[in-house]
Design an enzyme around this catalytic site. Sequence first.
Site, PDB file in Angstrom:
ATOM      1  N   LYS A 155      14.896 -30.333 -83.057  1.00 29.46           N
ATOM      2  CA  LYS A 155      14.752 -28.737 -83.284  1.00 29.46           C
ATOM      3  C   LYS A 155      14.478 -28.674 -84.722  1.00 29.46           C
ATOM      4  O   LYS A 155      13.959 -27.544 -85.271  1.00 29.46           O
ATOM      5  CB  LYS A 155      16.068 -28.287 -82.861  1.00 29.46           C
ATOM      6  CG  LYS A 155      16.307 -28.890 -81.600  1.00 29.46           C
ATOM      7  CD  LYS A 155      15.314 -28.034 -80.378  1.00 29.46           C
ATOM      8  CE  LYS A 155      15.790 -28.629 -79.046  1.00 29.46           C
ATOM      9  NZ  LYS A 155      14.700 -28.269 -77.944  1.00 29.46           N
ATOM     10  N   GLU A 213      21.675 -21.497 -87.373  1.00 28.80           N
ATOM     11  CA  GLU A 213      20.772 -20.385 -87.257  1.00 28.80           C
ATOM     12  C   GLU A 213      21.373 -19.156 -87.309  1.00 28.80           C
ATOM     13  O   GLU A 213      22.586 -18.927 -86.638  1.00 28.80           O
ATOM     14  CB  GLU A 213      20.064 -20.384 -85.940  1.00 28.80           C
ATOM     15  CG  GLU A 213      18.783 -21.076 -85.849  1.00 28.80           C
ATOM     16  CD  GLU A 213      17.977 -21.220 -84.684  1.00 28.80           C
ATOM     17  OE1 GLU A 213      17.278 -22.204 -84.416  1.00 28.80           O
ATOM     18  OE2 GLU A 213      18.337 -20.664 -83.464  1.00 28.80           O
ATOM     19  N   HIS A 248      23.684 -19.798 -71.890  1.00 31.44           N
ATOM     20  CA  HIS A 248      22.243 -20.242 -72.578  1.00 31.44           C
ATOM     21  C   HIS A 248      21.334 -20.709 -71.397  1.00 31.44           C
ATOM     22  O   HIS A 248      20.268 -21.292 -71.745  1.00 31.44           O
ATOM     23  CB  HIS A 248      22.518 -21.007 -73.551  1.00 31.44           C
ATOM     24  CG  HIS A 248      23.312 -20.733 -74.458  1.00 31.44           C
ATOM     25  ND1 HIS A 248      23.197 -19.717 -75.414  1.00 31.44           N
ATOM     26  CD2 HIS A 248      24.704 -20.917 -74.773  1.00 31.44           C
ATOM     27  CE1 HIS A 248      24.010 -19.377 -76.109  1.00 31.44           C
ATOM     28  NE2 HIS A 248      25.056 -20.226 -75.796  1.00 31.44           N
ATOM     29  N   ARG A 297       6.908 -29.429 -71.396  1.00 32.55           N
ATOM     30  CA  ARG A 297       6.827 -29.245 -70.061  1.00 32.55           C
ATOM     31  C   ARG A 297       6.298 -28.203 -69.206  1.00 32.55           C
ATOM     32  O   ARG A 297       6.140 -27.051 -69.933  1.00 32.55           O
ATOM     33  CB  ARG A 297       8.277 -29.857 -69.430  1.00 32.55           C
ATOM     34  CG  ARG A 297       9.330 -28.602 -69.831  1.00 32.55           C
ATOM     35  CD  ARG A 297      10.547 -28.712 -69.098  1.00 32.55           C
ATOM     36  NE  ARG A 297      11.298 -27.431 -69.055  1.00 32.55           N
ATOM     37  CZ  ARG A 297      11.923 -27.371 -70.331  1.00 32.55           C
ATOM     38  NH1 ARG A 297      12.377 -27.991 -71.124  1.00 32.55           N
ATOM     39  NH2 ARG A 297      12.619 -25.983 -70.149  1.00 32.55           N
TER      40      ARG A 297
END
Lengths: 498, 163
Positions: free
Chosen positions: A116, A199, A234, A291
Site C-alpha cells: 500500500k 492516513e 470496511h 482483480r
Amino acid sequence: MLQKVLVANRGEIAVRVLRACGELGVRTATVYSDVDRSALHVRYADEAYHIGPAPAKDSYLRIDKIIDVAQKCGADAIHPGYGFLAENPEFARACQEAGFIFIGPPPEAISAAGDKLAARRLACKAGVPVIPGTYEEMRDDELLAEAERLGYPLFVKALAGGGGKGMRLVHTSEELRSALASAHREAESAFGNGALYLEKVIQGARHVEFQILADMHGHMIHLGERECSIQRRHQKMVEEAPSIAVDKGVRDRMGKAAIKVAQAAGYVNTGTIEFLLDQEKKFYFLEMNTRVQVEHPVTELVTGIDIVKEQLRIASGRKLRYKQGDVQFKGHAIECRISAEDPFNNFLPSIGRITALSEPTGPGVRVESGLYEGFEVSLYYDPLIAKVIVWGETRGEAILRMRRALSEYRIVGVKTTIPFHQRLLDHTNFIAGQIDTTFVEERFSLVEKEAEHAEVAALAAALLSYQKRQKAIAMIPSRKVERESPWKRAGRWEAMQR
Amino acid sequence: MRYAVTVGDKAYNIEVGGDREIEIDGVPHQVDIQNIDGYSLFSLLLDNRSYELIVEREGQQFRILLEGEMYAVSVTDEHARRLMEAPARVPSGEVAVKAPMPGLVVAVPATLGQEVKIGQGLIILEAMKMENELRAPRGGRVKAIRVSPGQVVDKDQVLVVIG
C-alpha cells in the site's frame, strides 16, 4: 482467442467467469475441494478437478496443485476470480513460468498494488492527490512523531492490508500508541507482515472507485465510477453506478487520475482505482485493486460492456474494442451483496443447508449466485453467497426495482443479509443519497422500526402450534406416500394386473 | 384451543378453532397455512391476504421472518399456562443463550444476577476469525453463566441463561 481456461475459484464468481467463457466458445475447467463436489461451478464447467480438503489453504490457495491441474487439462490460461490467489504476485508469476496466461495484470503491477505504501508513492509520482499520511515504512516512534504533524483523527493501516485487518481509527496519541501494538500483531498474523502506516481521516467522505480496462498494446480506458460507501467493518455491502456525488466534470477528472495511476503501475487487463471523495468534491487516491471486483456487474449494466469477456479478450492479446469516447453511461445500477450472516444478531455468520430457494427475476434484475437447493453453506469460505443487481432508468427506479427483487428472493436454511438491504432501501438518507463510509455503522440501525406485521406473526405461530398438537394426536399420512414415484406405482399396478 | 402469544412487547389472545378458523383478541379471521419446502418456508393466507414466512422453531419459541422483518414469538397454550399457574410459581421463561457455532469465548461482559435489556451484549465469541457479540434475545436477569474467557465451546453449548 484462448482455447481452454482454468477457473481457479469457486462460488458465484467462478460461475460468472464460466459463463463468459461459454459465450465466447472457450472450453473450461475448474477445481474443487472436498465440500464443493456438487457446487454449481463444478457442474457448470466442462471439466472439474479435485484439489484437496475444504480449508482454502489446502485447496484453493495451493498454487502447486492448480498449476498441476492446468497442465493436466491442457488449459492455456488461468482465471483467478477474486479473493484466494487473485492478488498474489507469486501465483501470477508461477502461471507465467509454467507457460500459462494469467488472466490479470503482470505480477509487478500486483506487487506494486499489494504494497500500500508503494501504491501511495506511485500515485504521488503520477501527480494524483493522495490522502495525507506516511509514505515510507517507519518505526513506531517515527509514526508517533508524524501523527503529531498530520493531526488527529488518523487511520492506522497495514502495509500489506486488506479487508480492514490491522486497521484502527485513533483520535489521540494515547490511542495511537496502544493501537500500534495490537495492529502490528493483527497484520503480522493476517499477512505475515506487521508493517503499518498512517492516513488522515477524511470526514464525511464517500468511497468512489473507477473501473479500468487496459490492453497489452498500451490502450487504457475507464468505465466510469462506482459508489461503494455502504460498508460495515470496511466491507462493502451495496454498490451503485453512477455515484450521485459525481457529475461529468468530476468523472472526467477522476477518470483521468485513475488512468494515470494505472499507467504508472504498468497496468494490463481490468482493475479498480479506489478514491475517497470529500464533500467539497476533492478526491484522494486510496488504493488499487488488481482483480475483477465483486461489484463489477453494476458497471456492466450502465455501460453495456461485459467486463469478464473483455478480460478474456485482453488476455488473448486482442486490442481494446473501445475508445474512451465510445463508453456511454445509461441509467442507474445497484448491487446488494447477500451474505450468510444474521443481520438481527450482529451479522453473525450463519451456516446450514439451503432447503428452499427462489431467485428474483423479471425486468432489469440480474442474480449472480452459487446457490442451489441442497447447497451446504459452510464456514470454510467467504460468507458472500449471492449478489442481486438491478438496472433502472433512474436511481429512483433502480431502488424500487431492488426492493421488488429482494421481496421475491427466498433463501431458506441460512440467515441472510436480505432484511438489512430491505431496511436500507427504505431509509430516507439512503434514498436521498446522503451517505458516506460511516453511514451504516454510525447512523443506521435495524432495531428501531415499528413491527408492522406482529399480529400476523403471532397468528402464524399459534396456528403452527395448533397443527403440531393435532399432528401429535392423529397421525397424518406422511409426505412420502404422496410423493411415491409414478414408476413404482405403475410397476405395482402392472404386477396386480398379471 | 386458546393461546397466549407474545411478539416483542405485544401480547395477543388467540383462539384456534380449526385449521382455518382463528380469533385474535376476539376478532375472527380466515386462515390457511401451507408448508412449501418440507422445512421452514410457509405460505399463509390471512383473509385472502398472501404472506410468505420463514419459520424457525424451538419448542414454544418462534423466529419468524416476514416481509423483511424478524419477529421473536413466544406461544403458550392454555394447558401449559394452567400447569404453570397452578403450583406456586414454577420458574418459567428461561432462555438459554447457546453458541451458534463452535468457537472461542473471548470475553464475558455479562455478570451473574445482572439485569439485561434485549440486545445487550453477553458473550464475545471468536469464530471464523471474527469476534462476534452474542446478545440477549430478551430482557431479564442473568441466572447462570456457564463459560469463562479462553474456553472453547461447541455449537449449541449453553453459555448464559436468562430468566
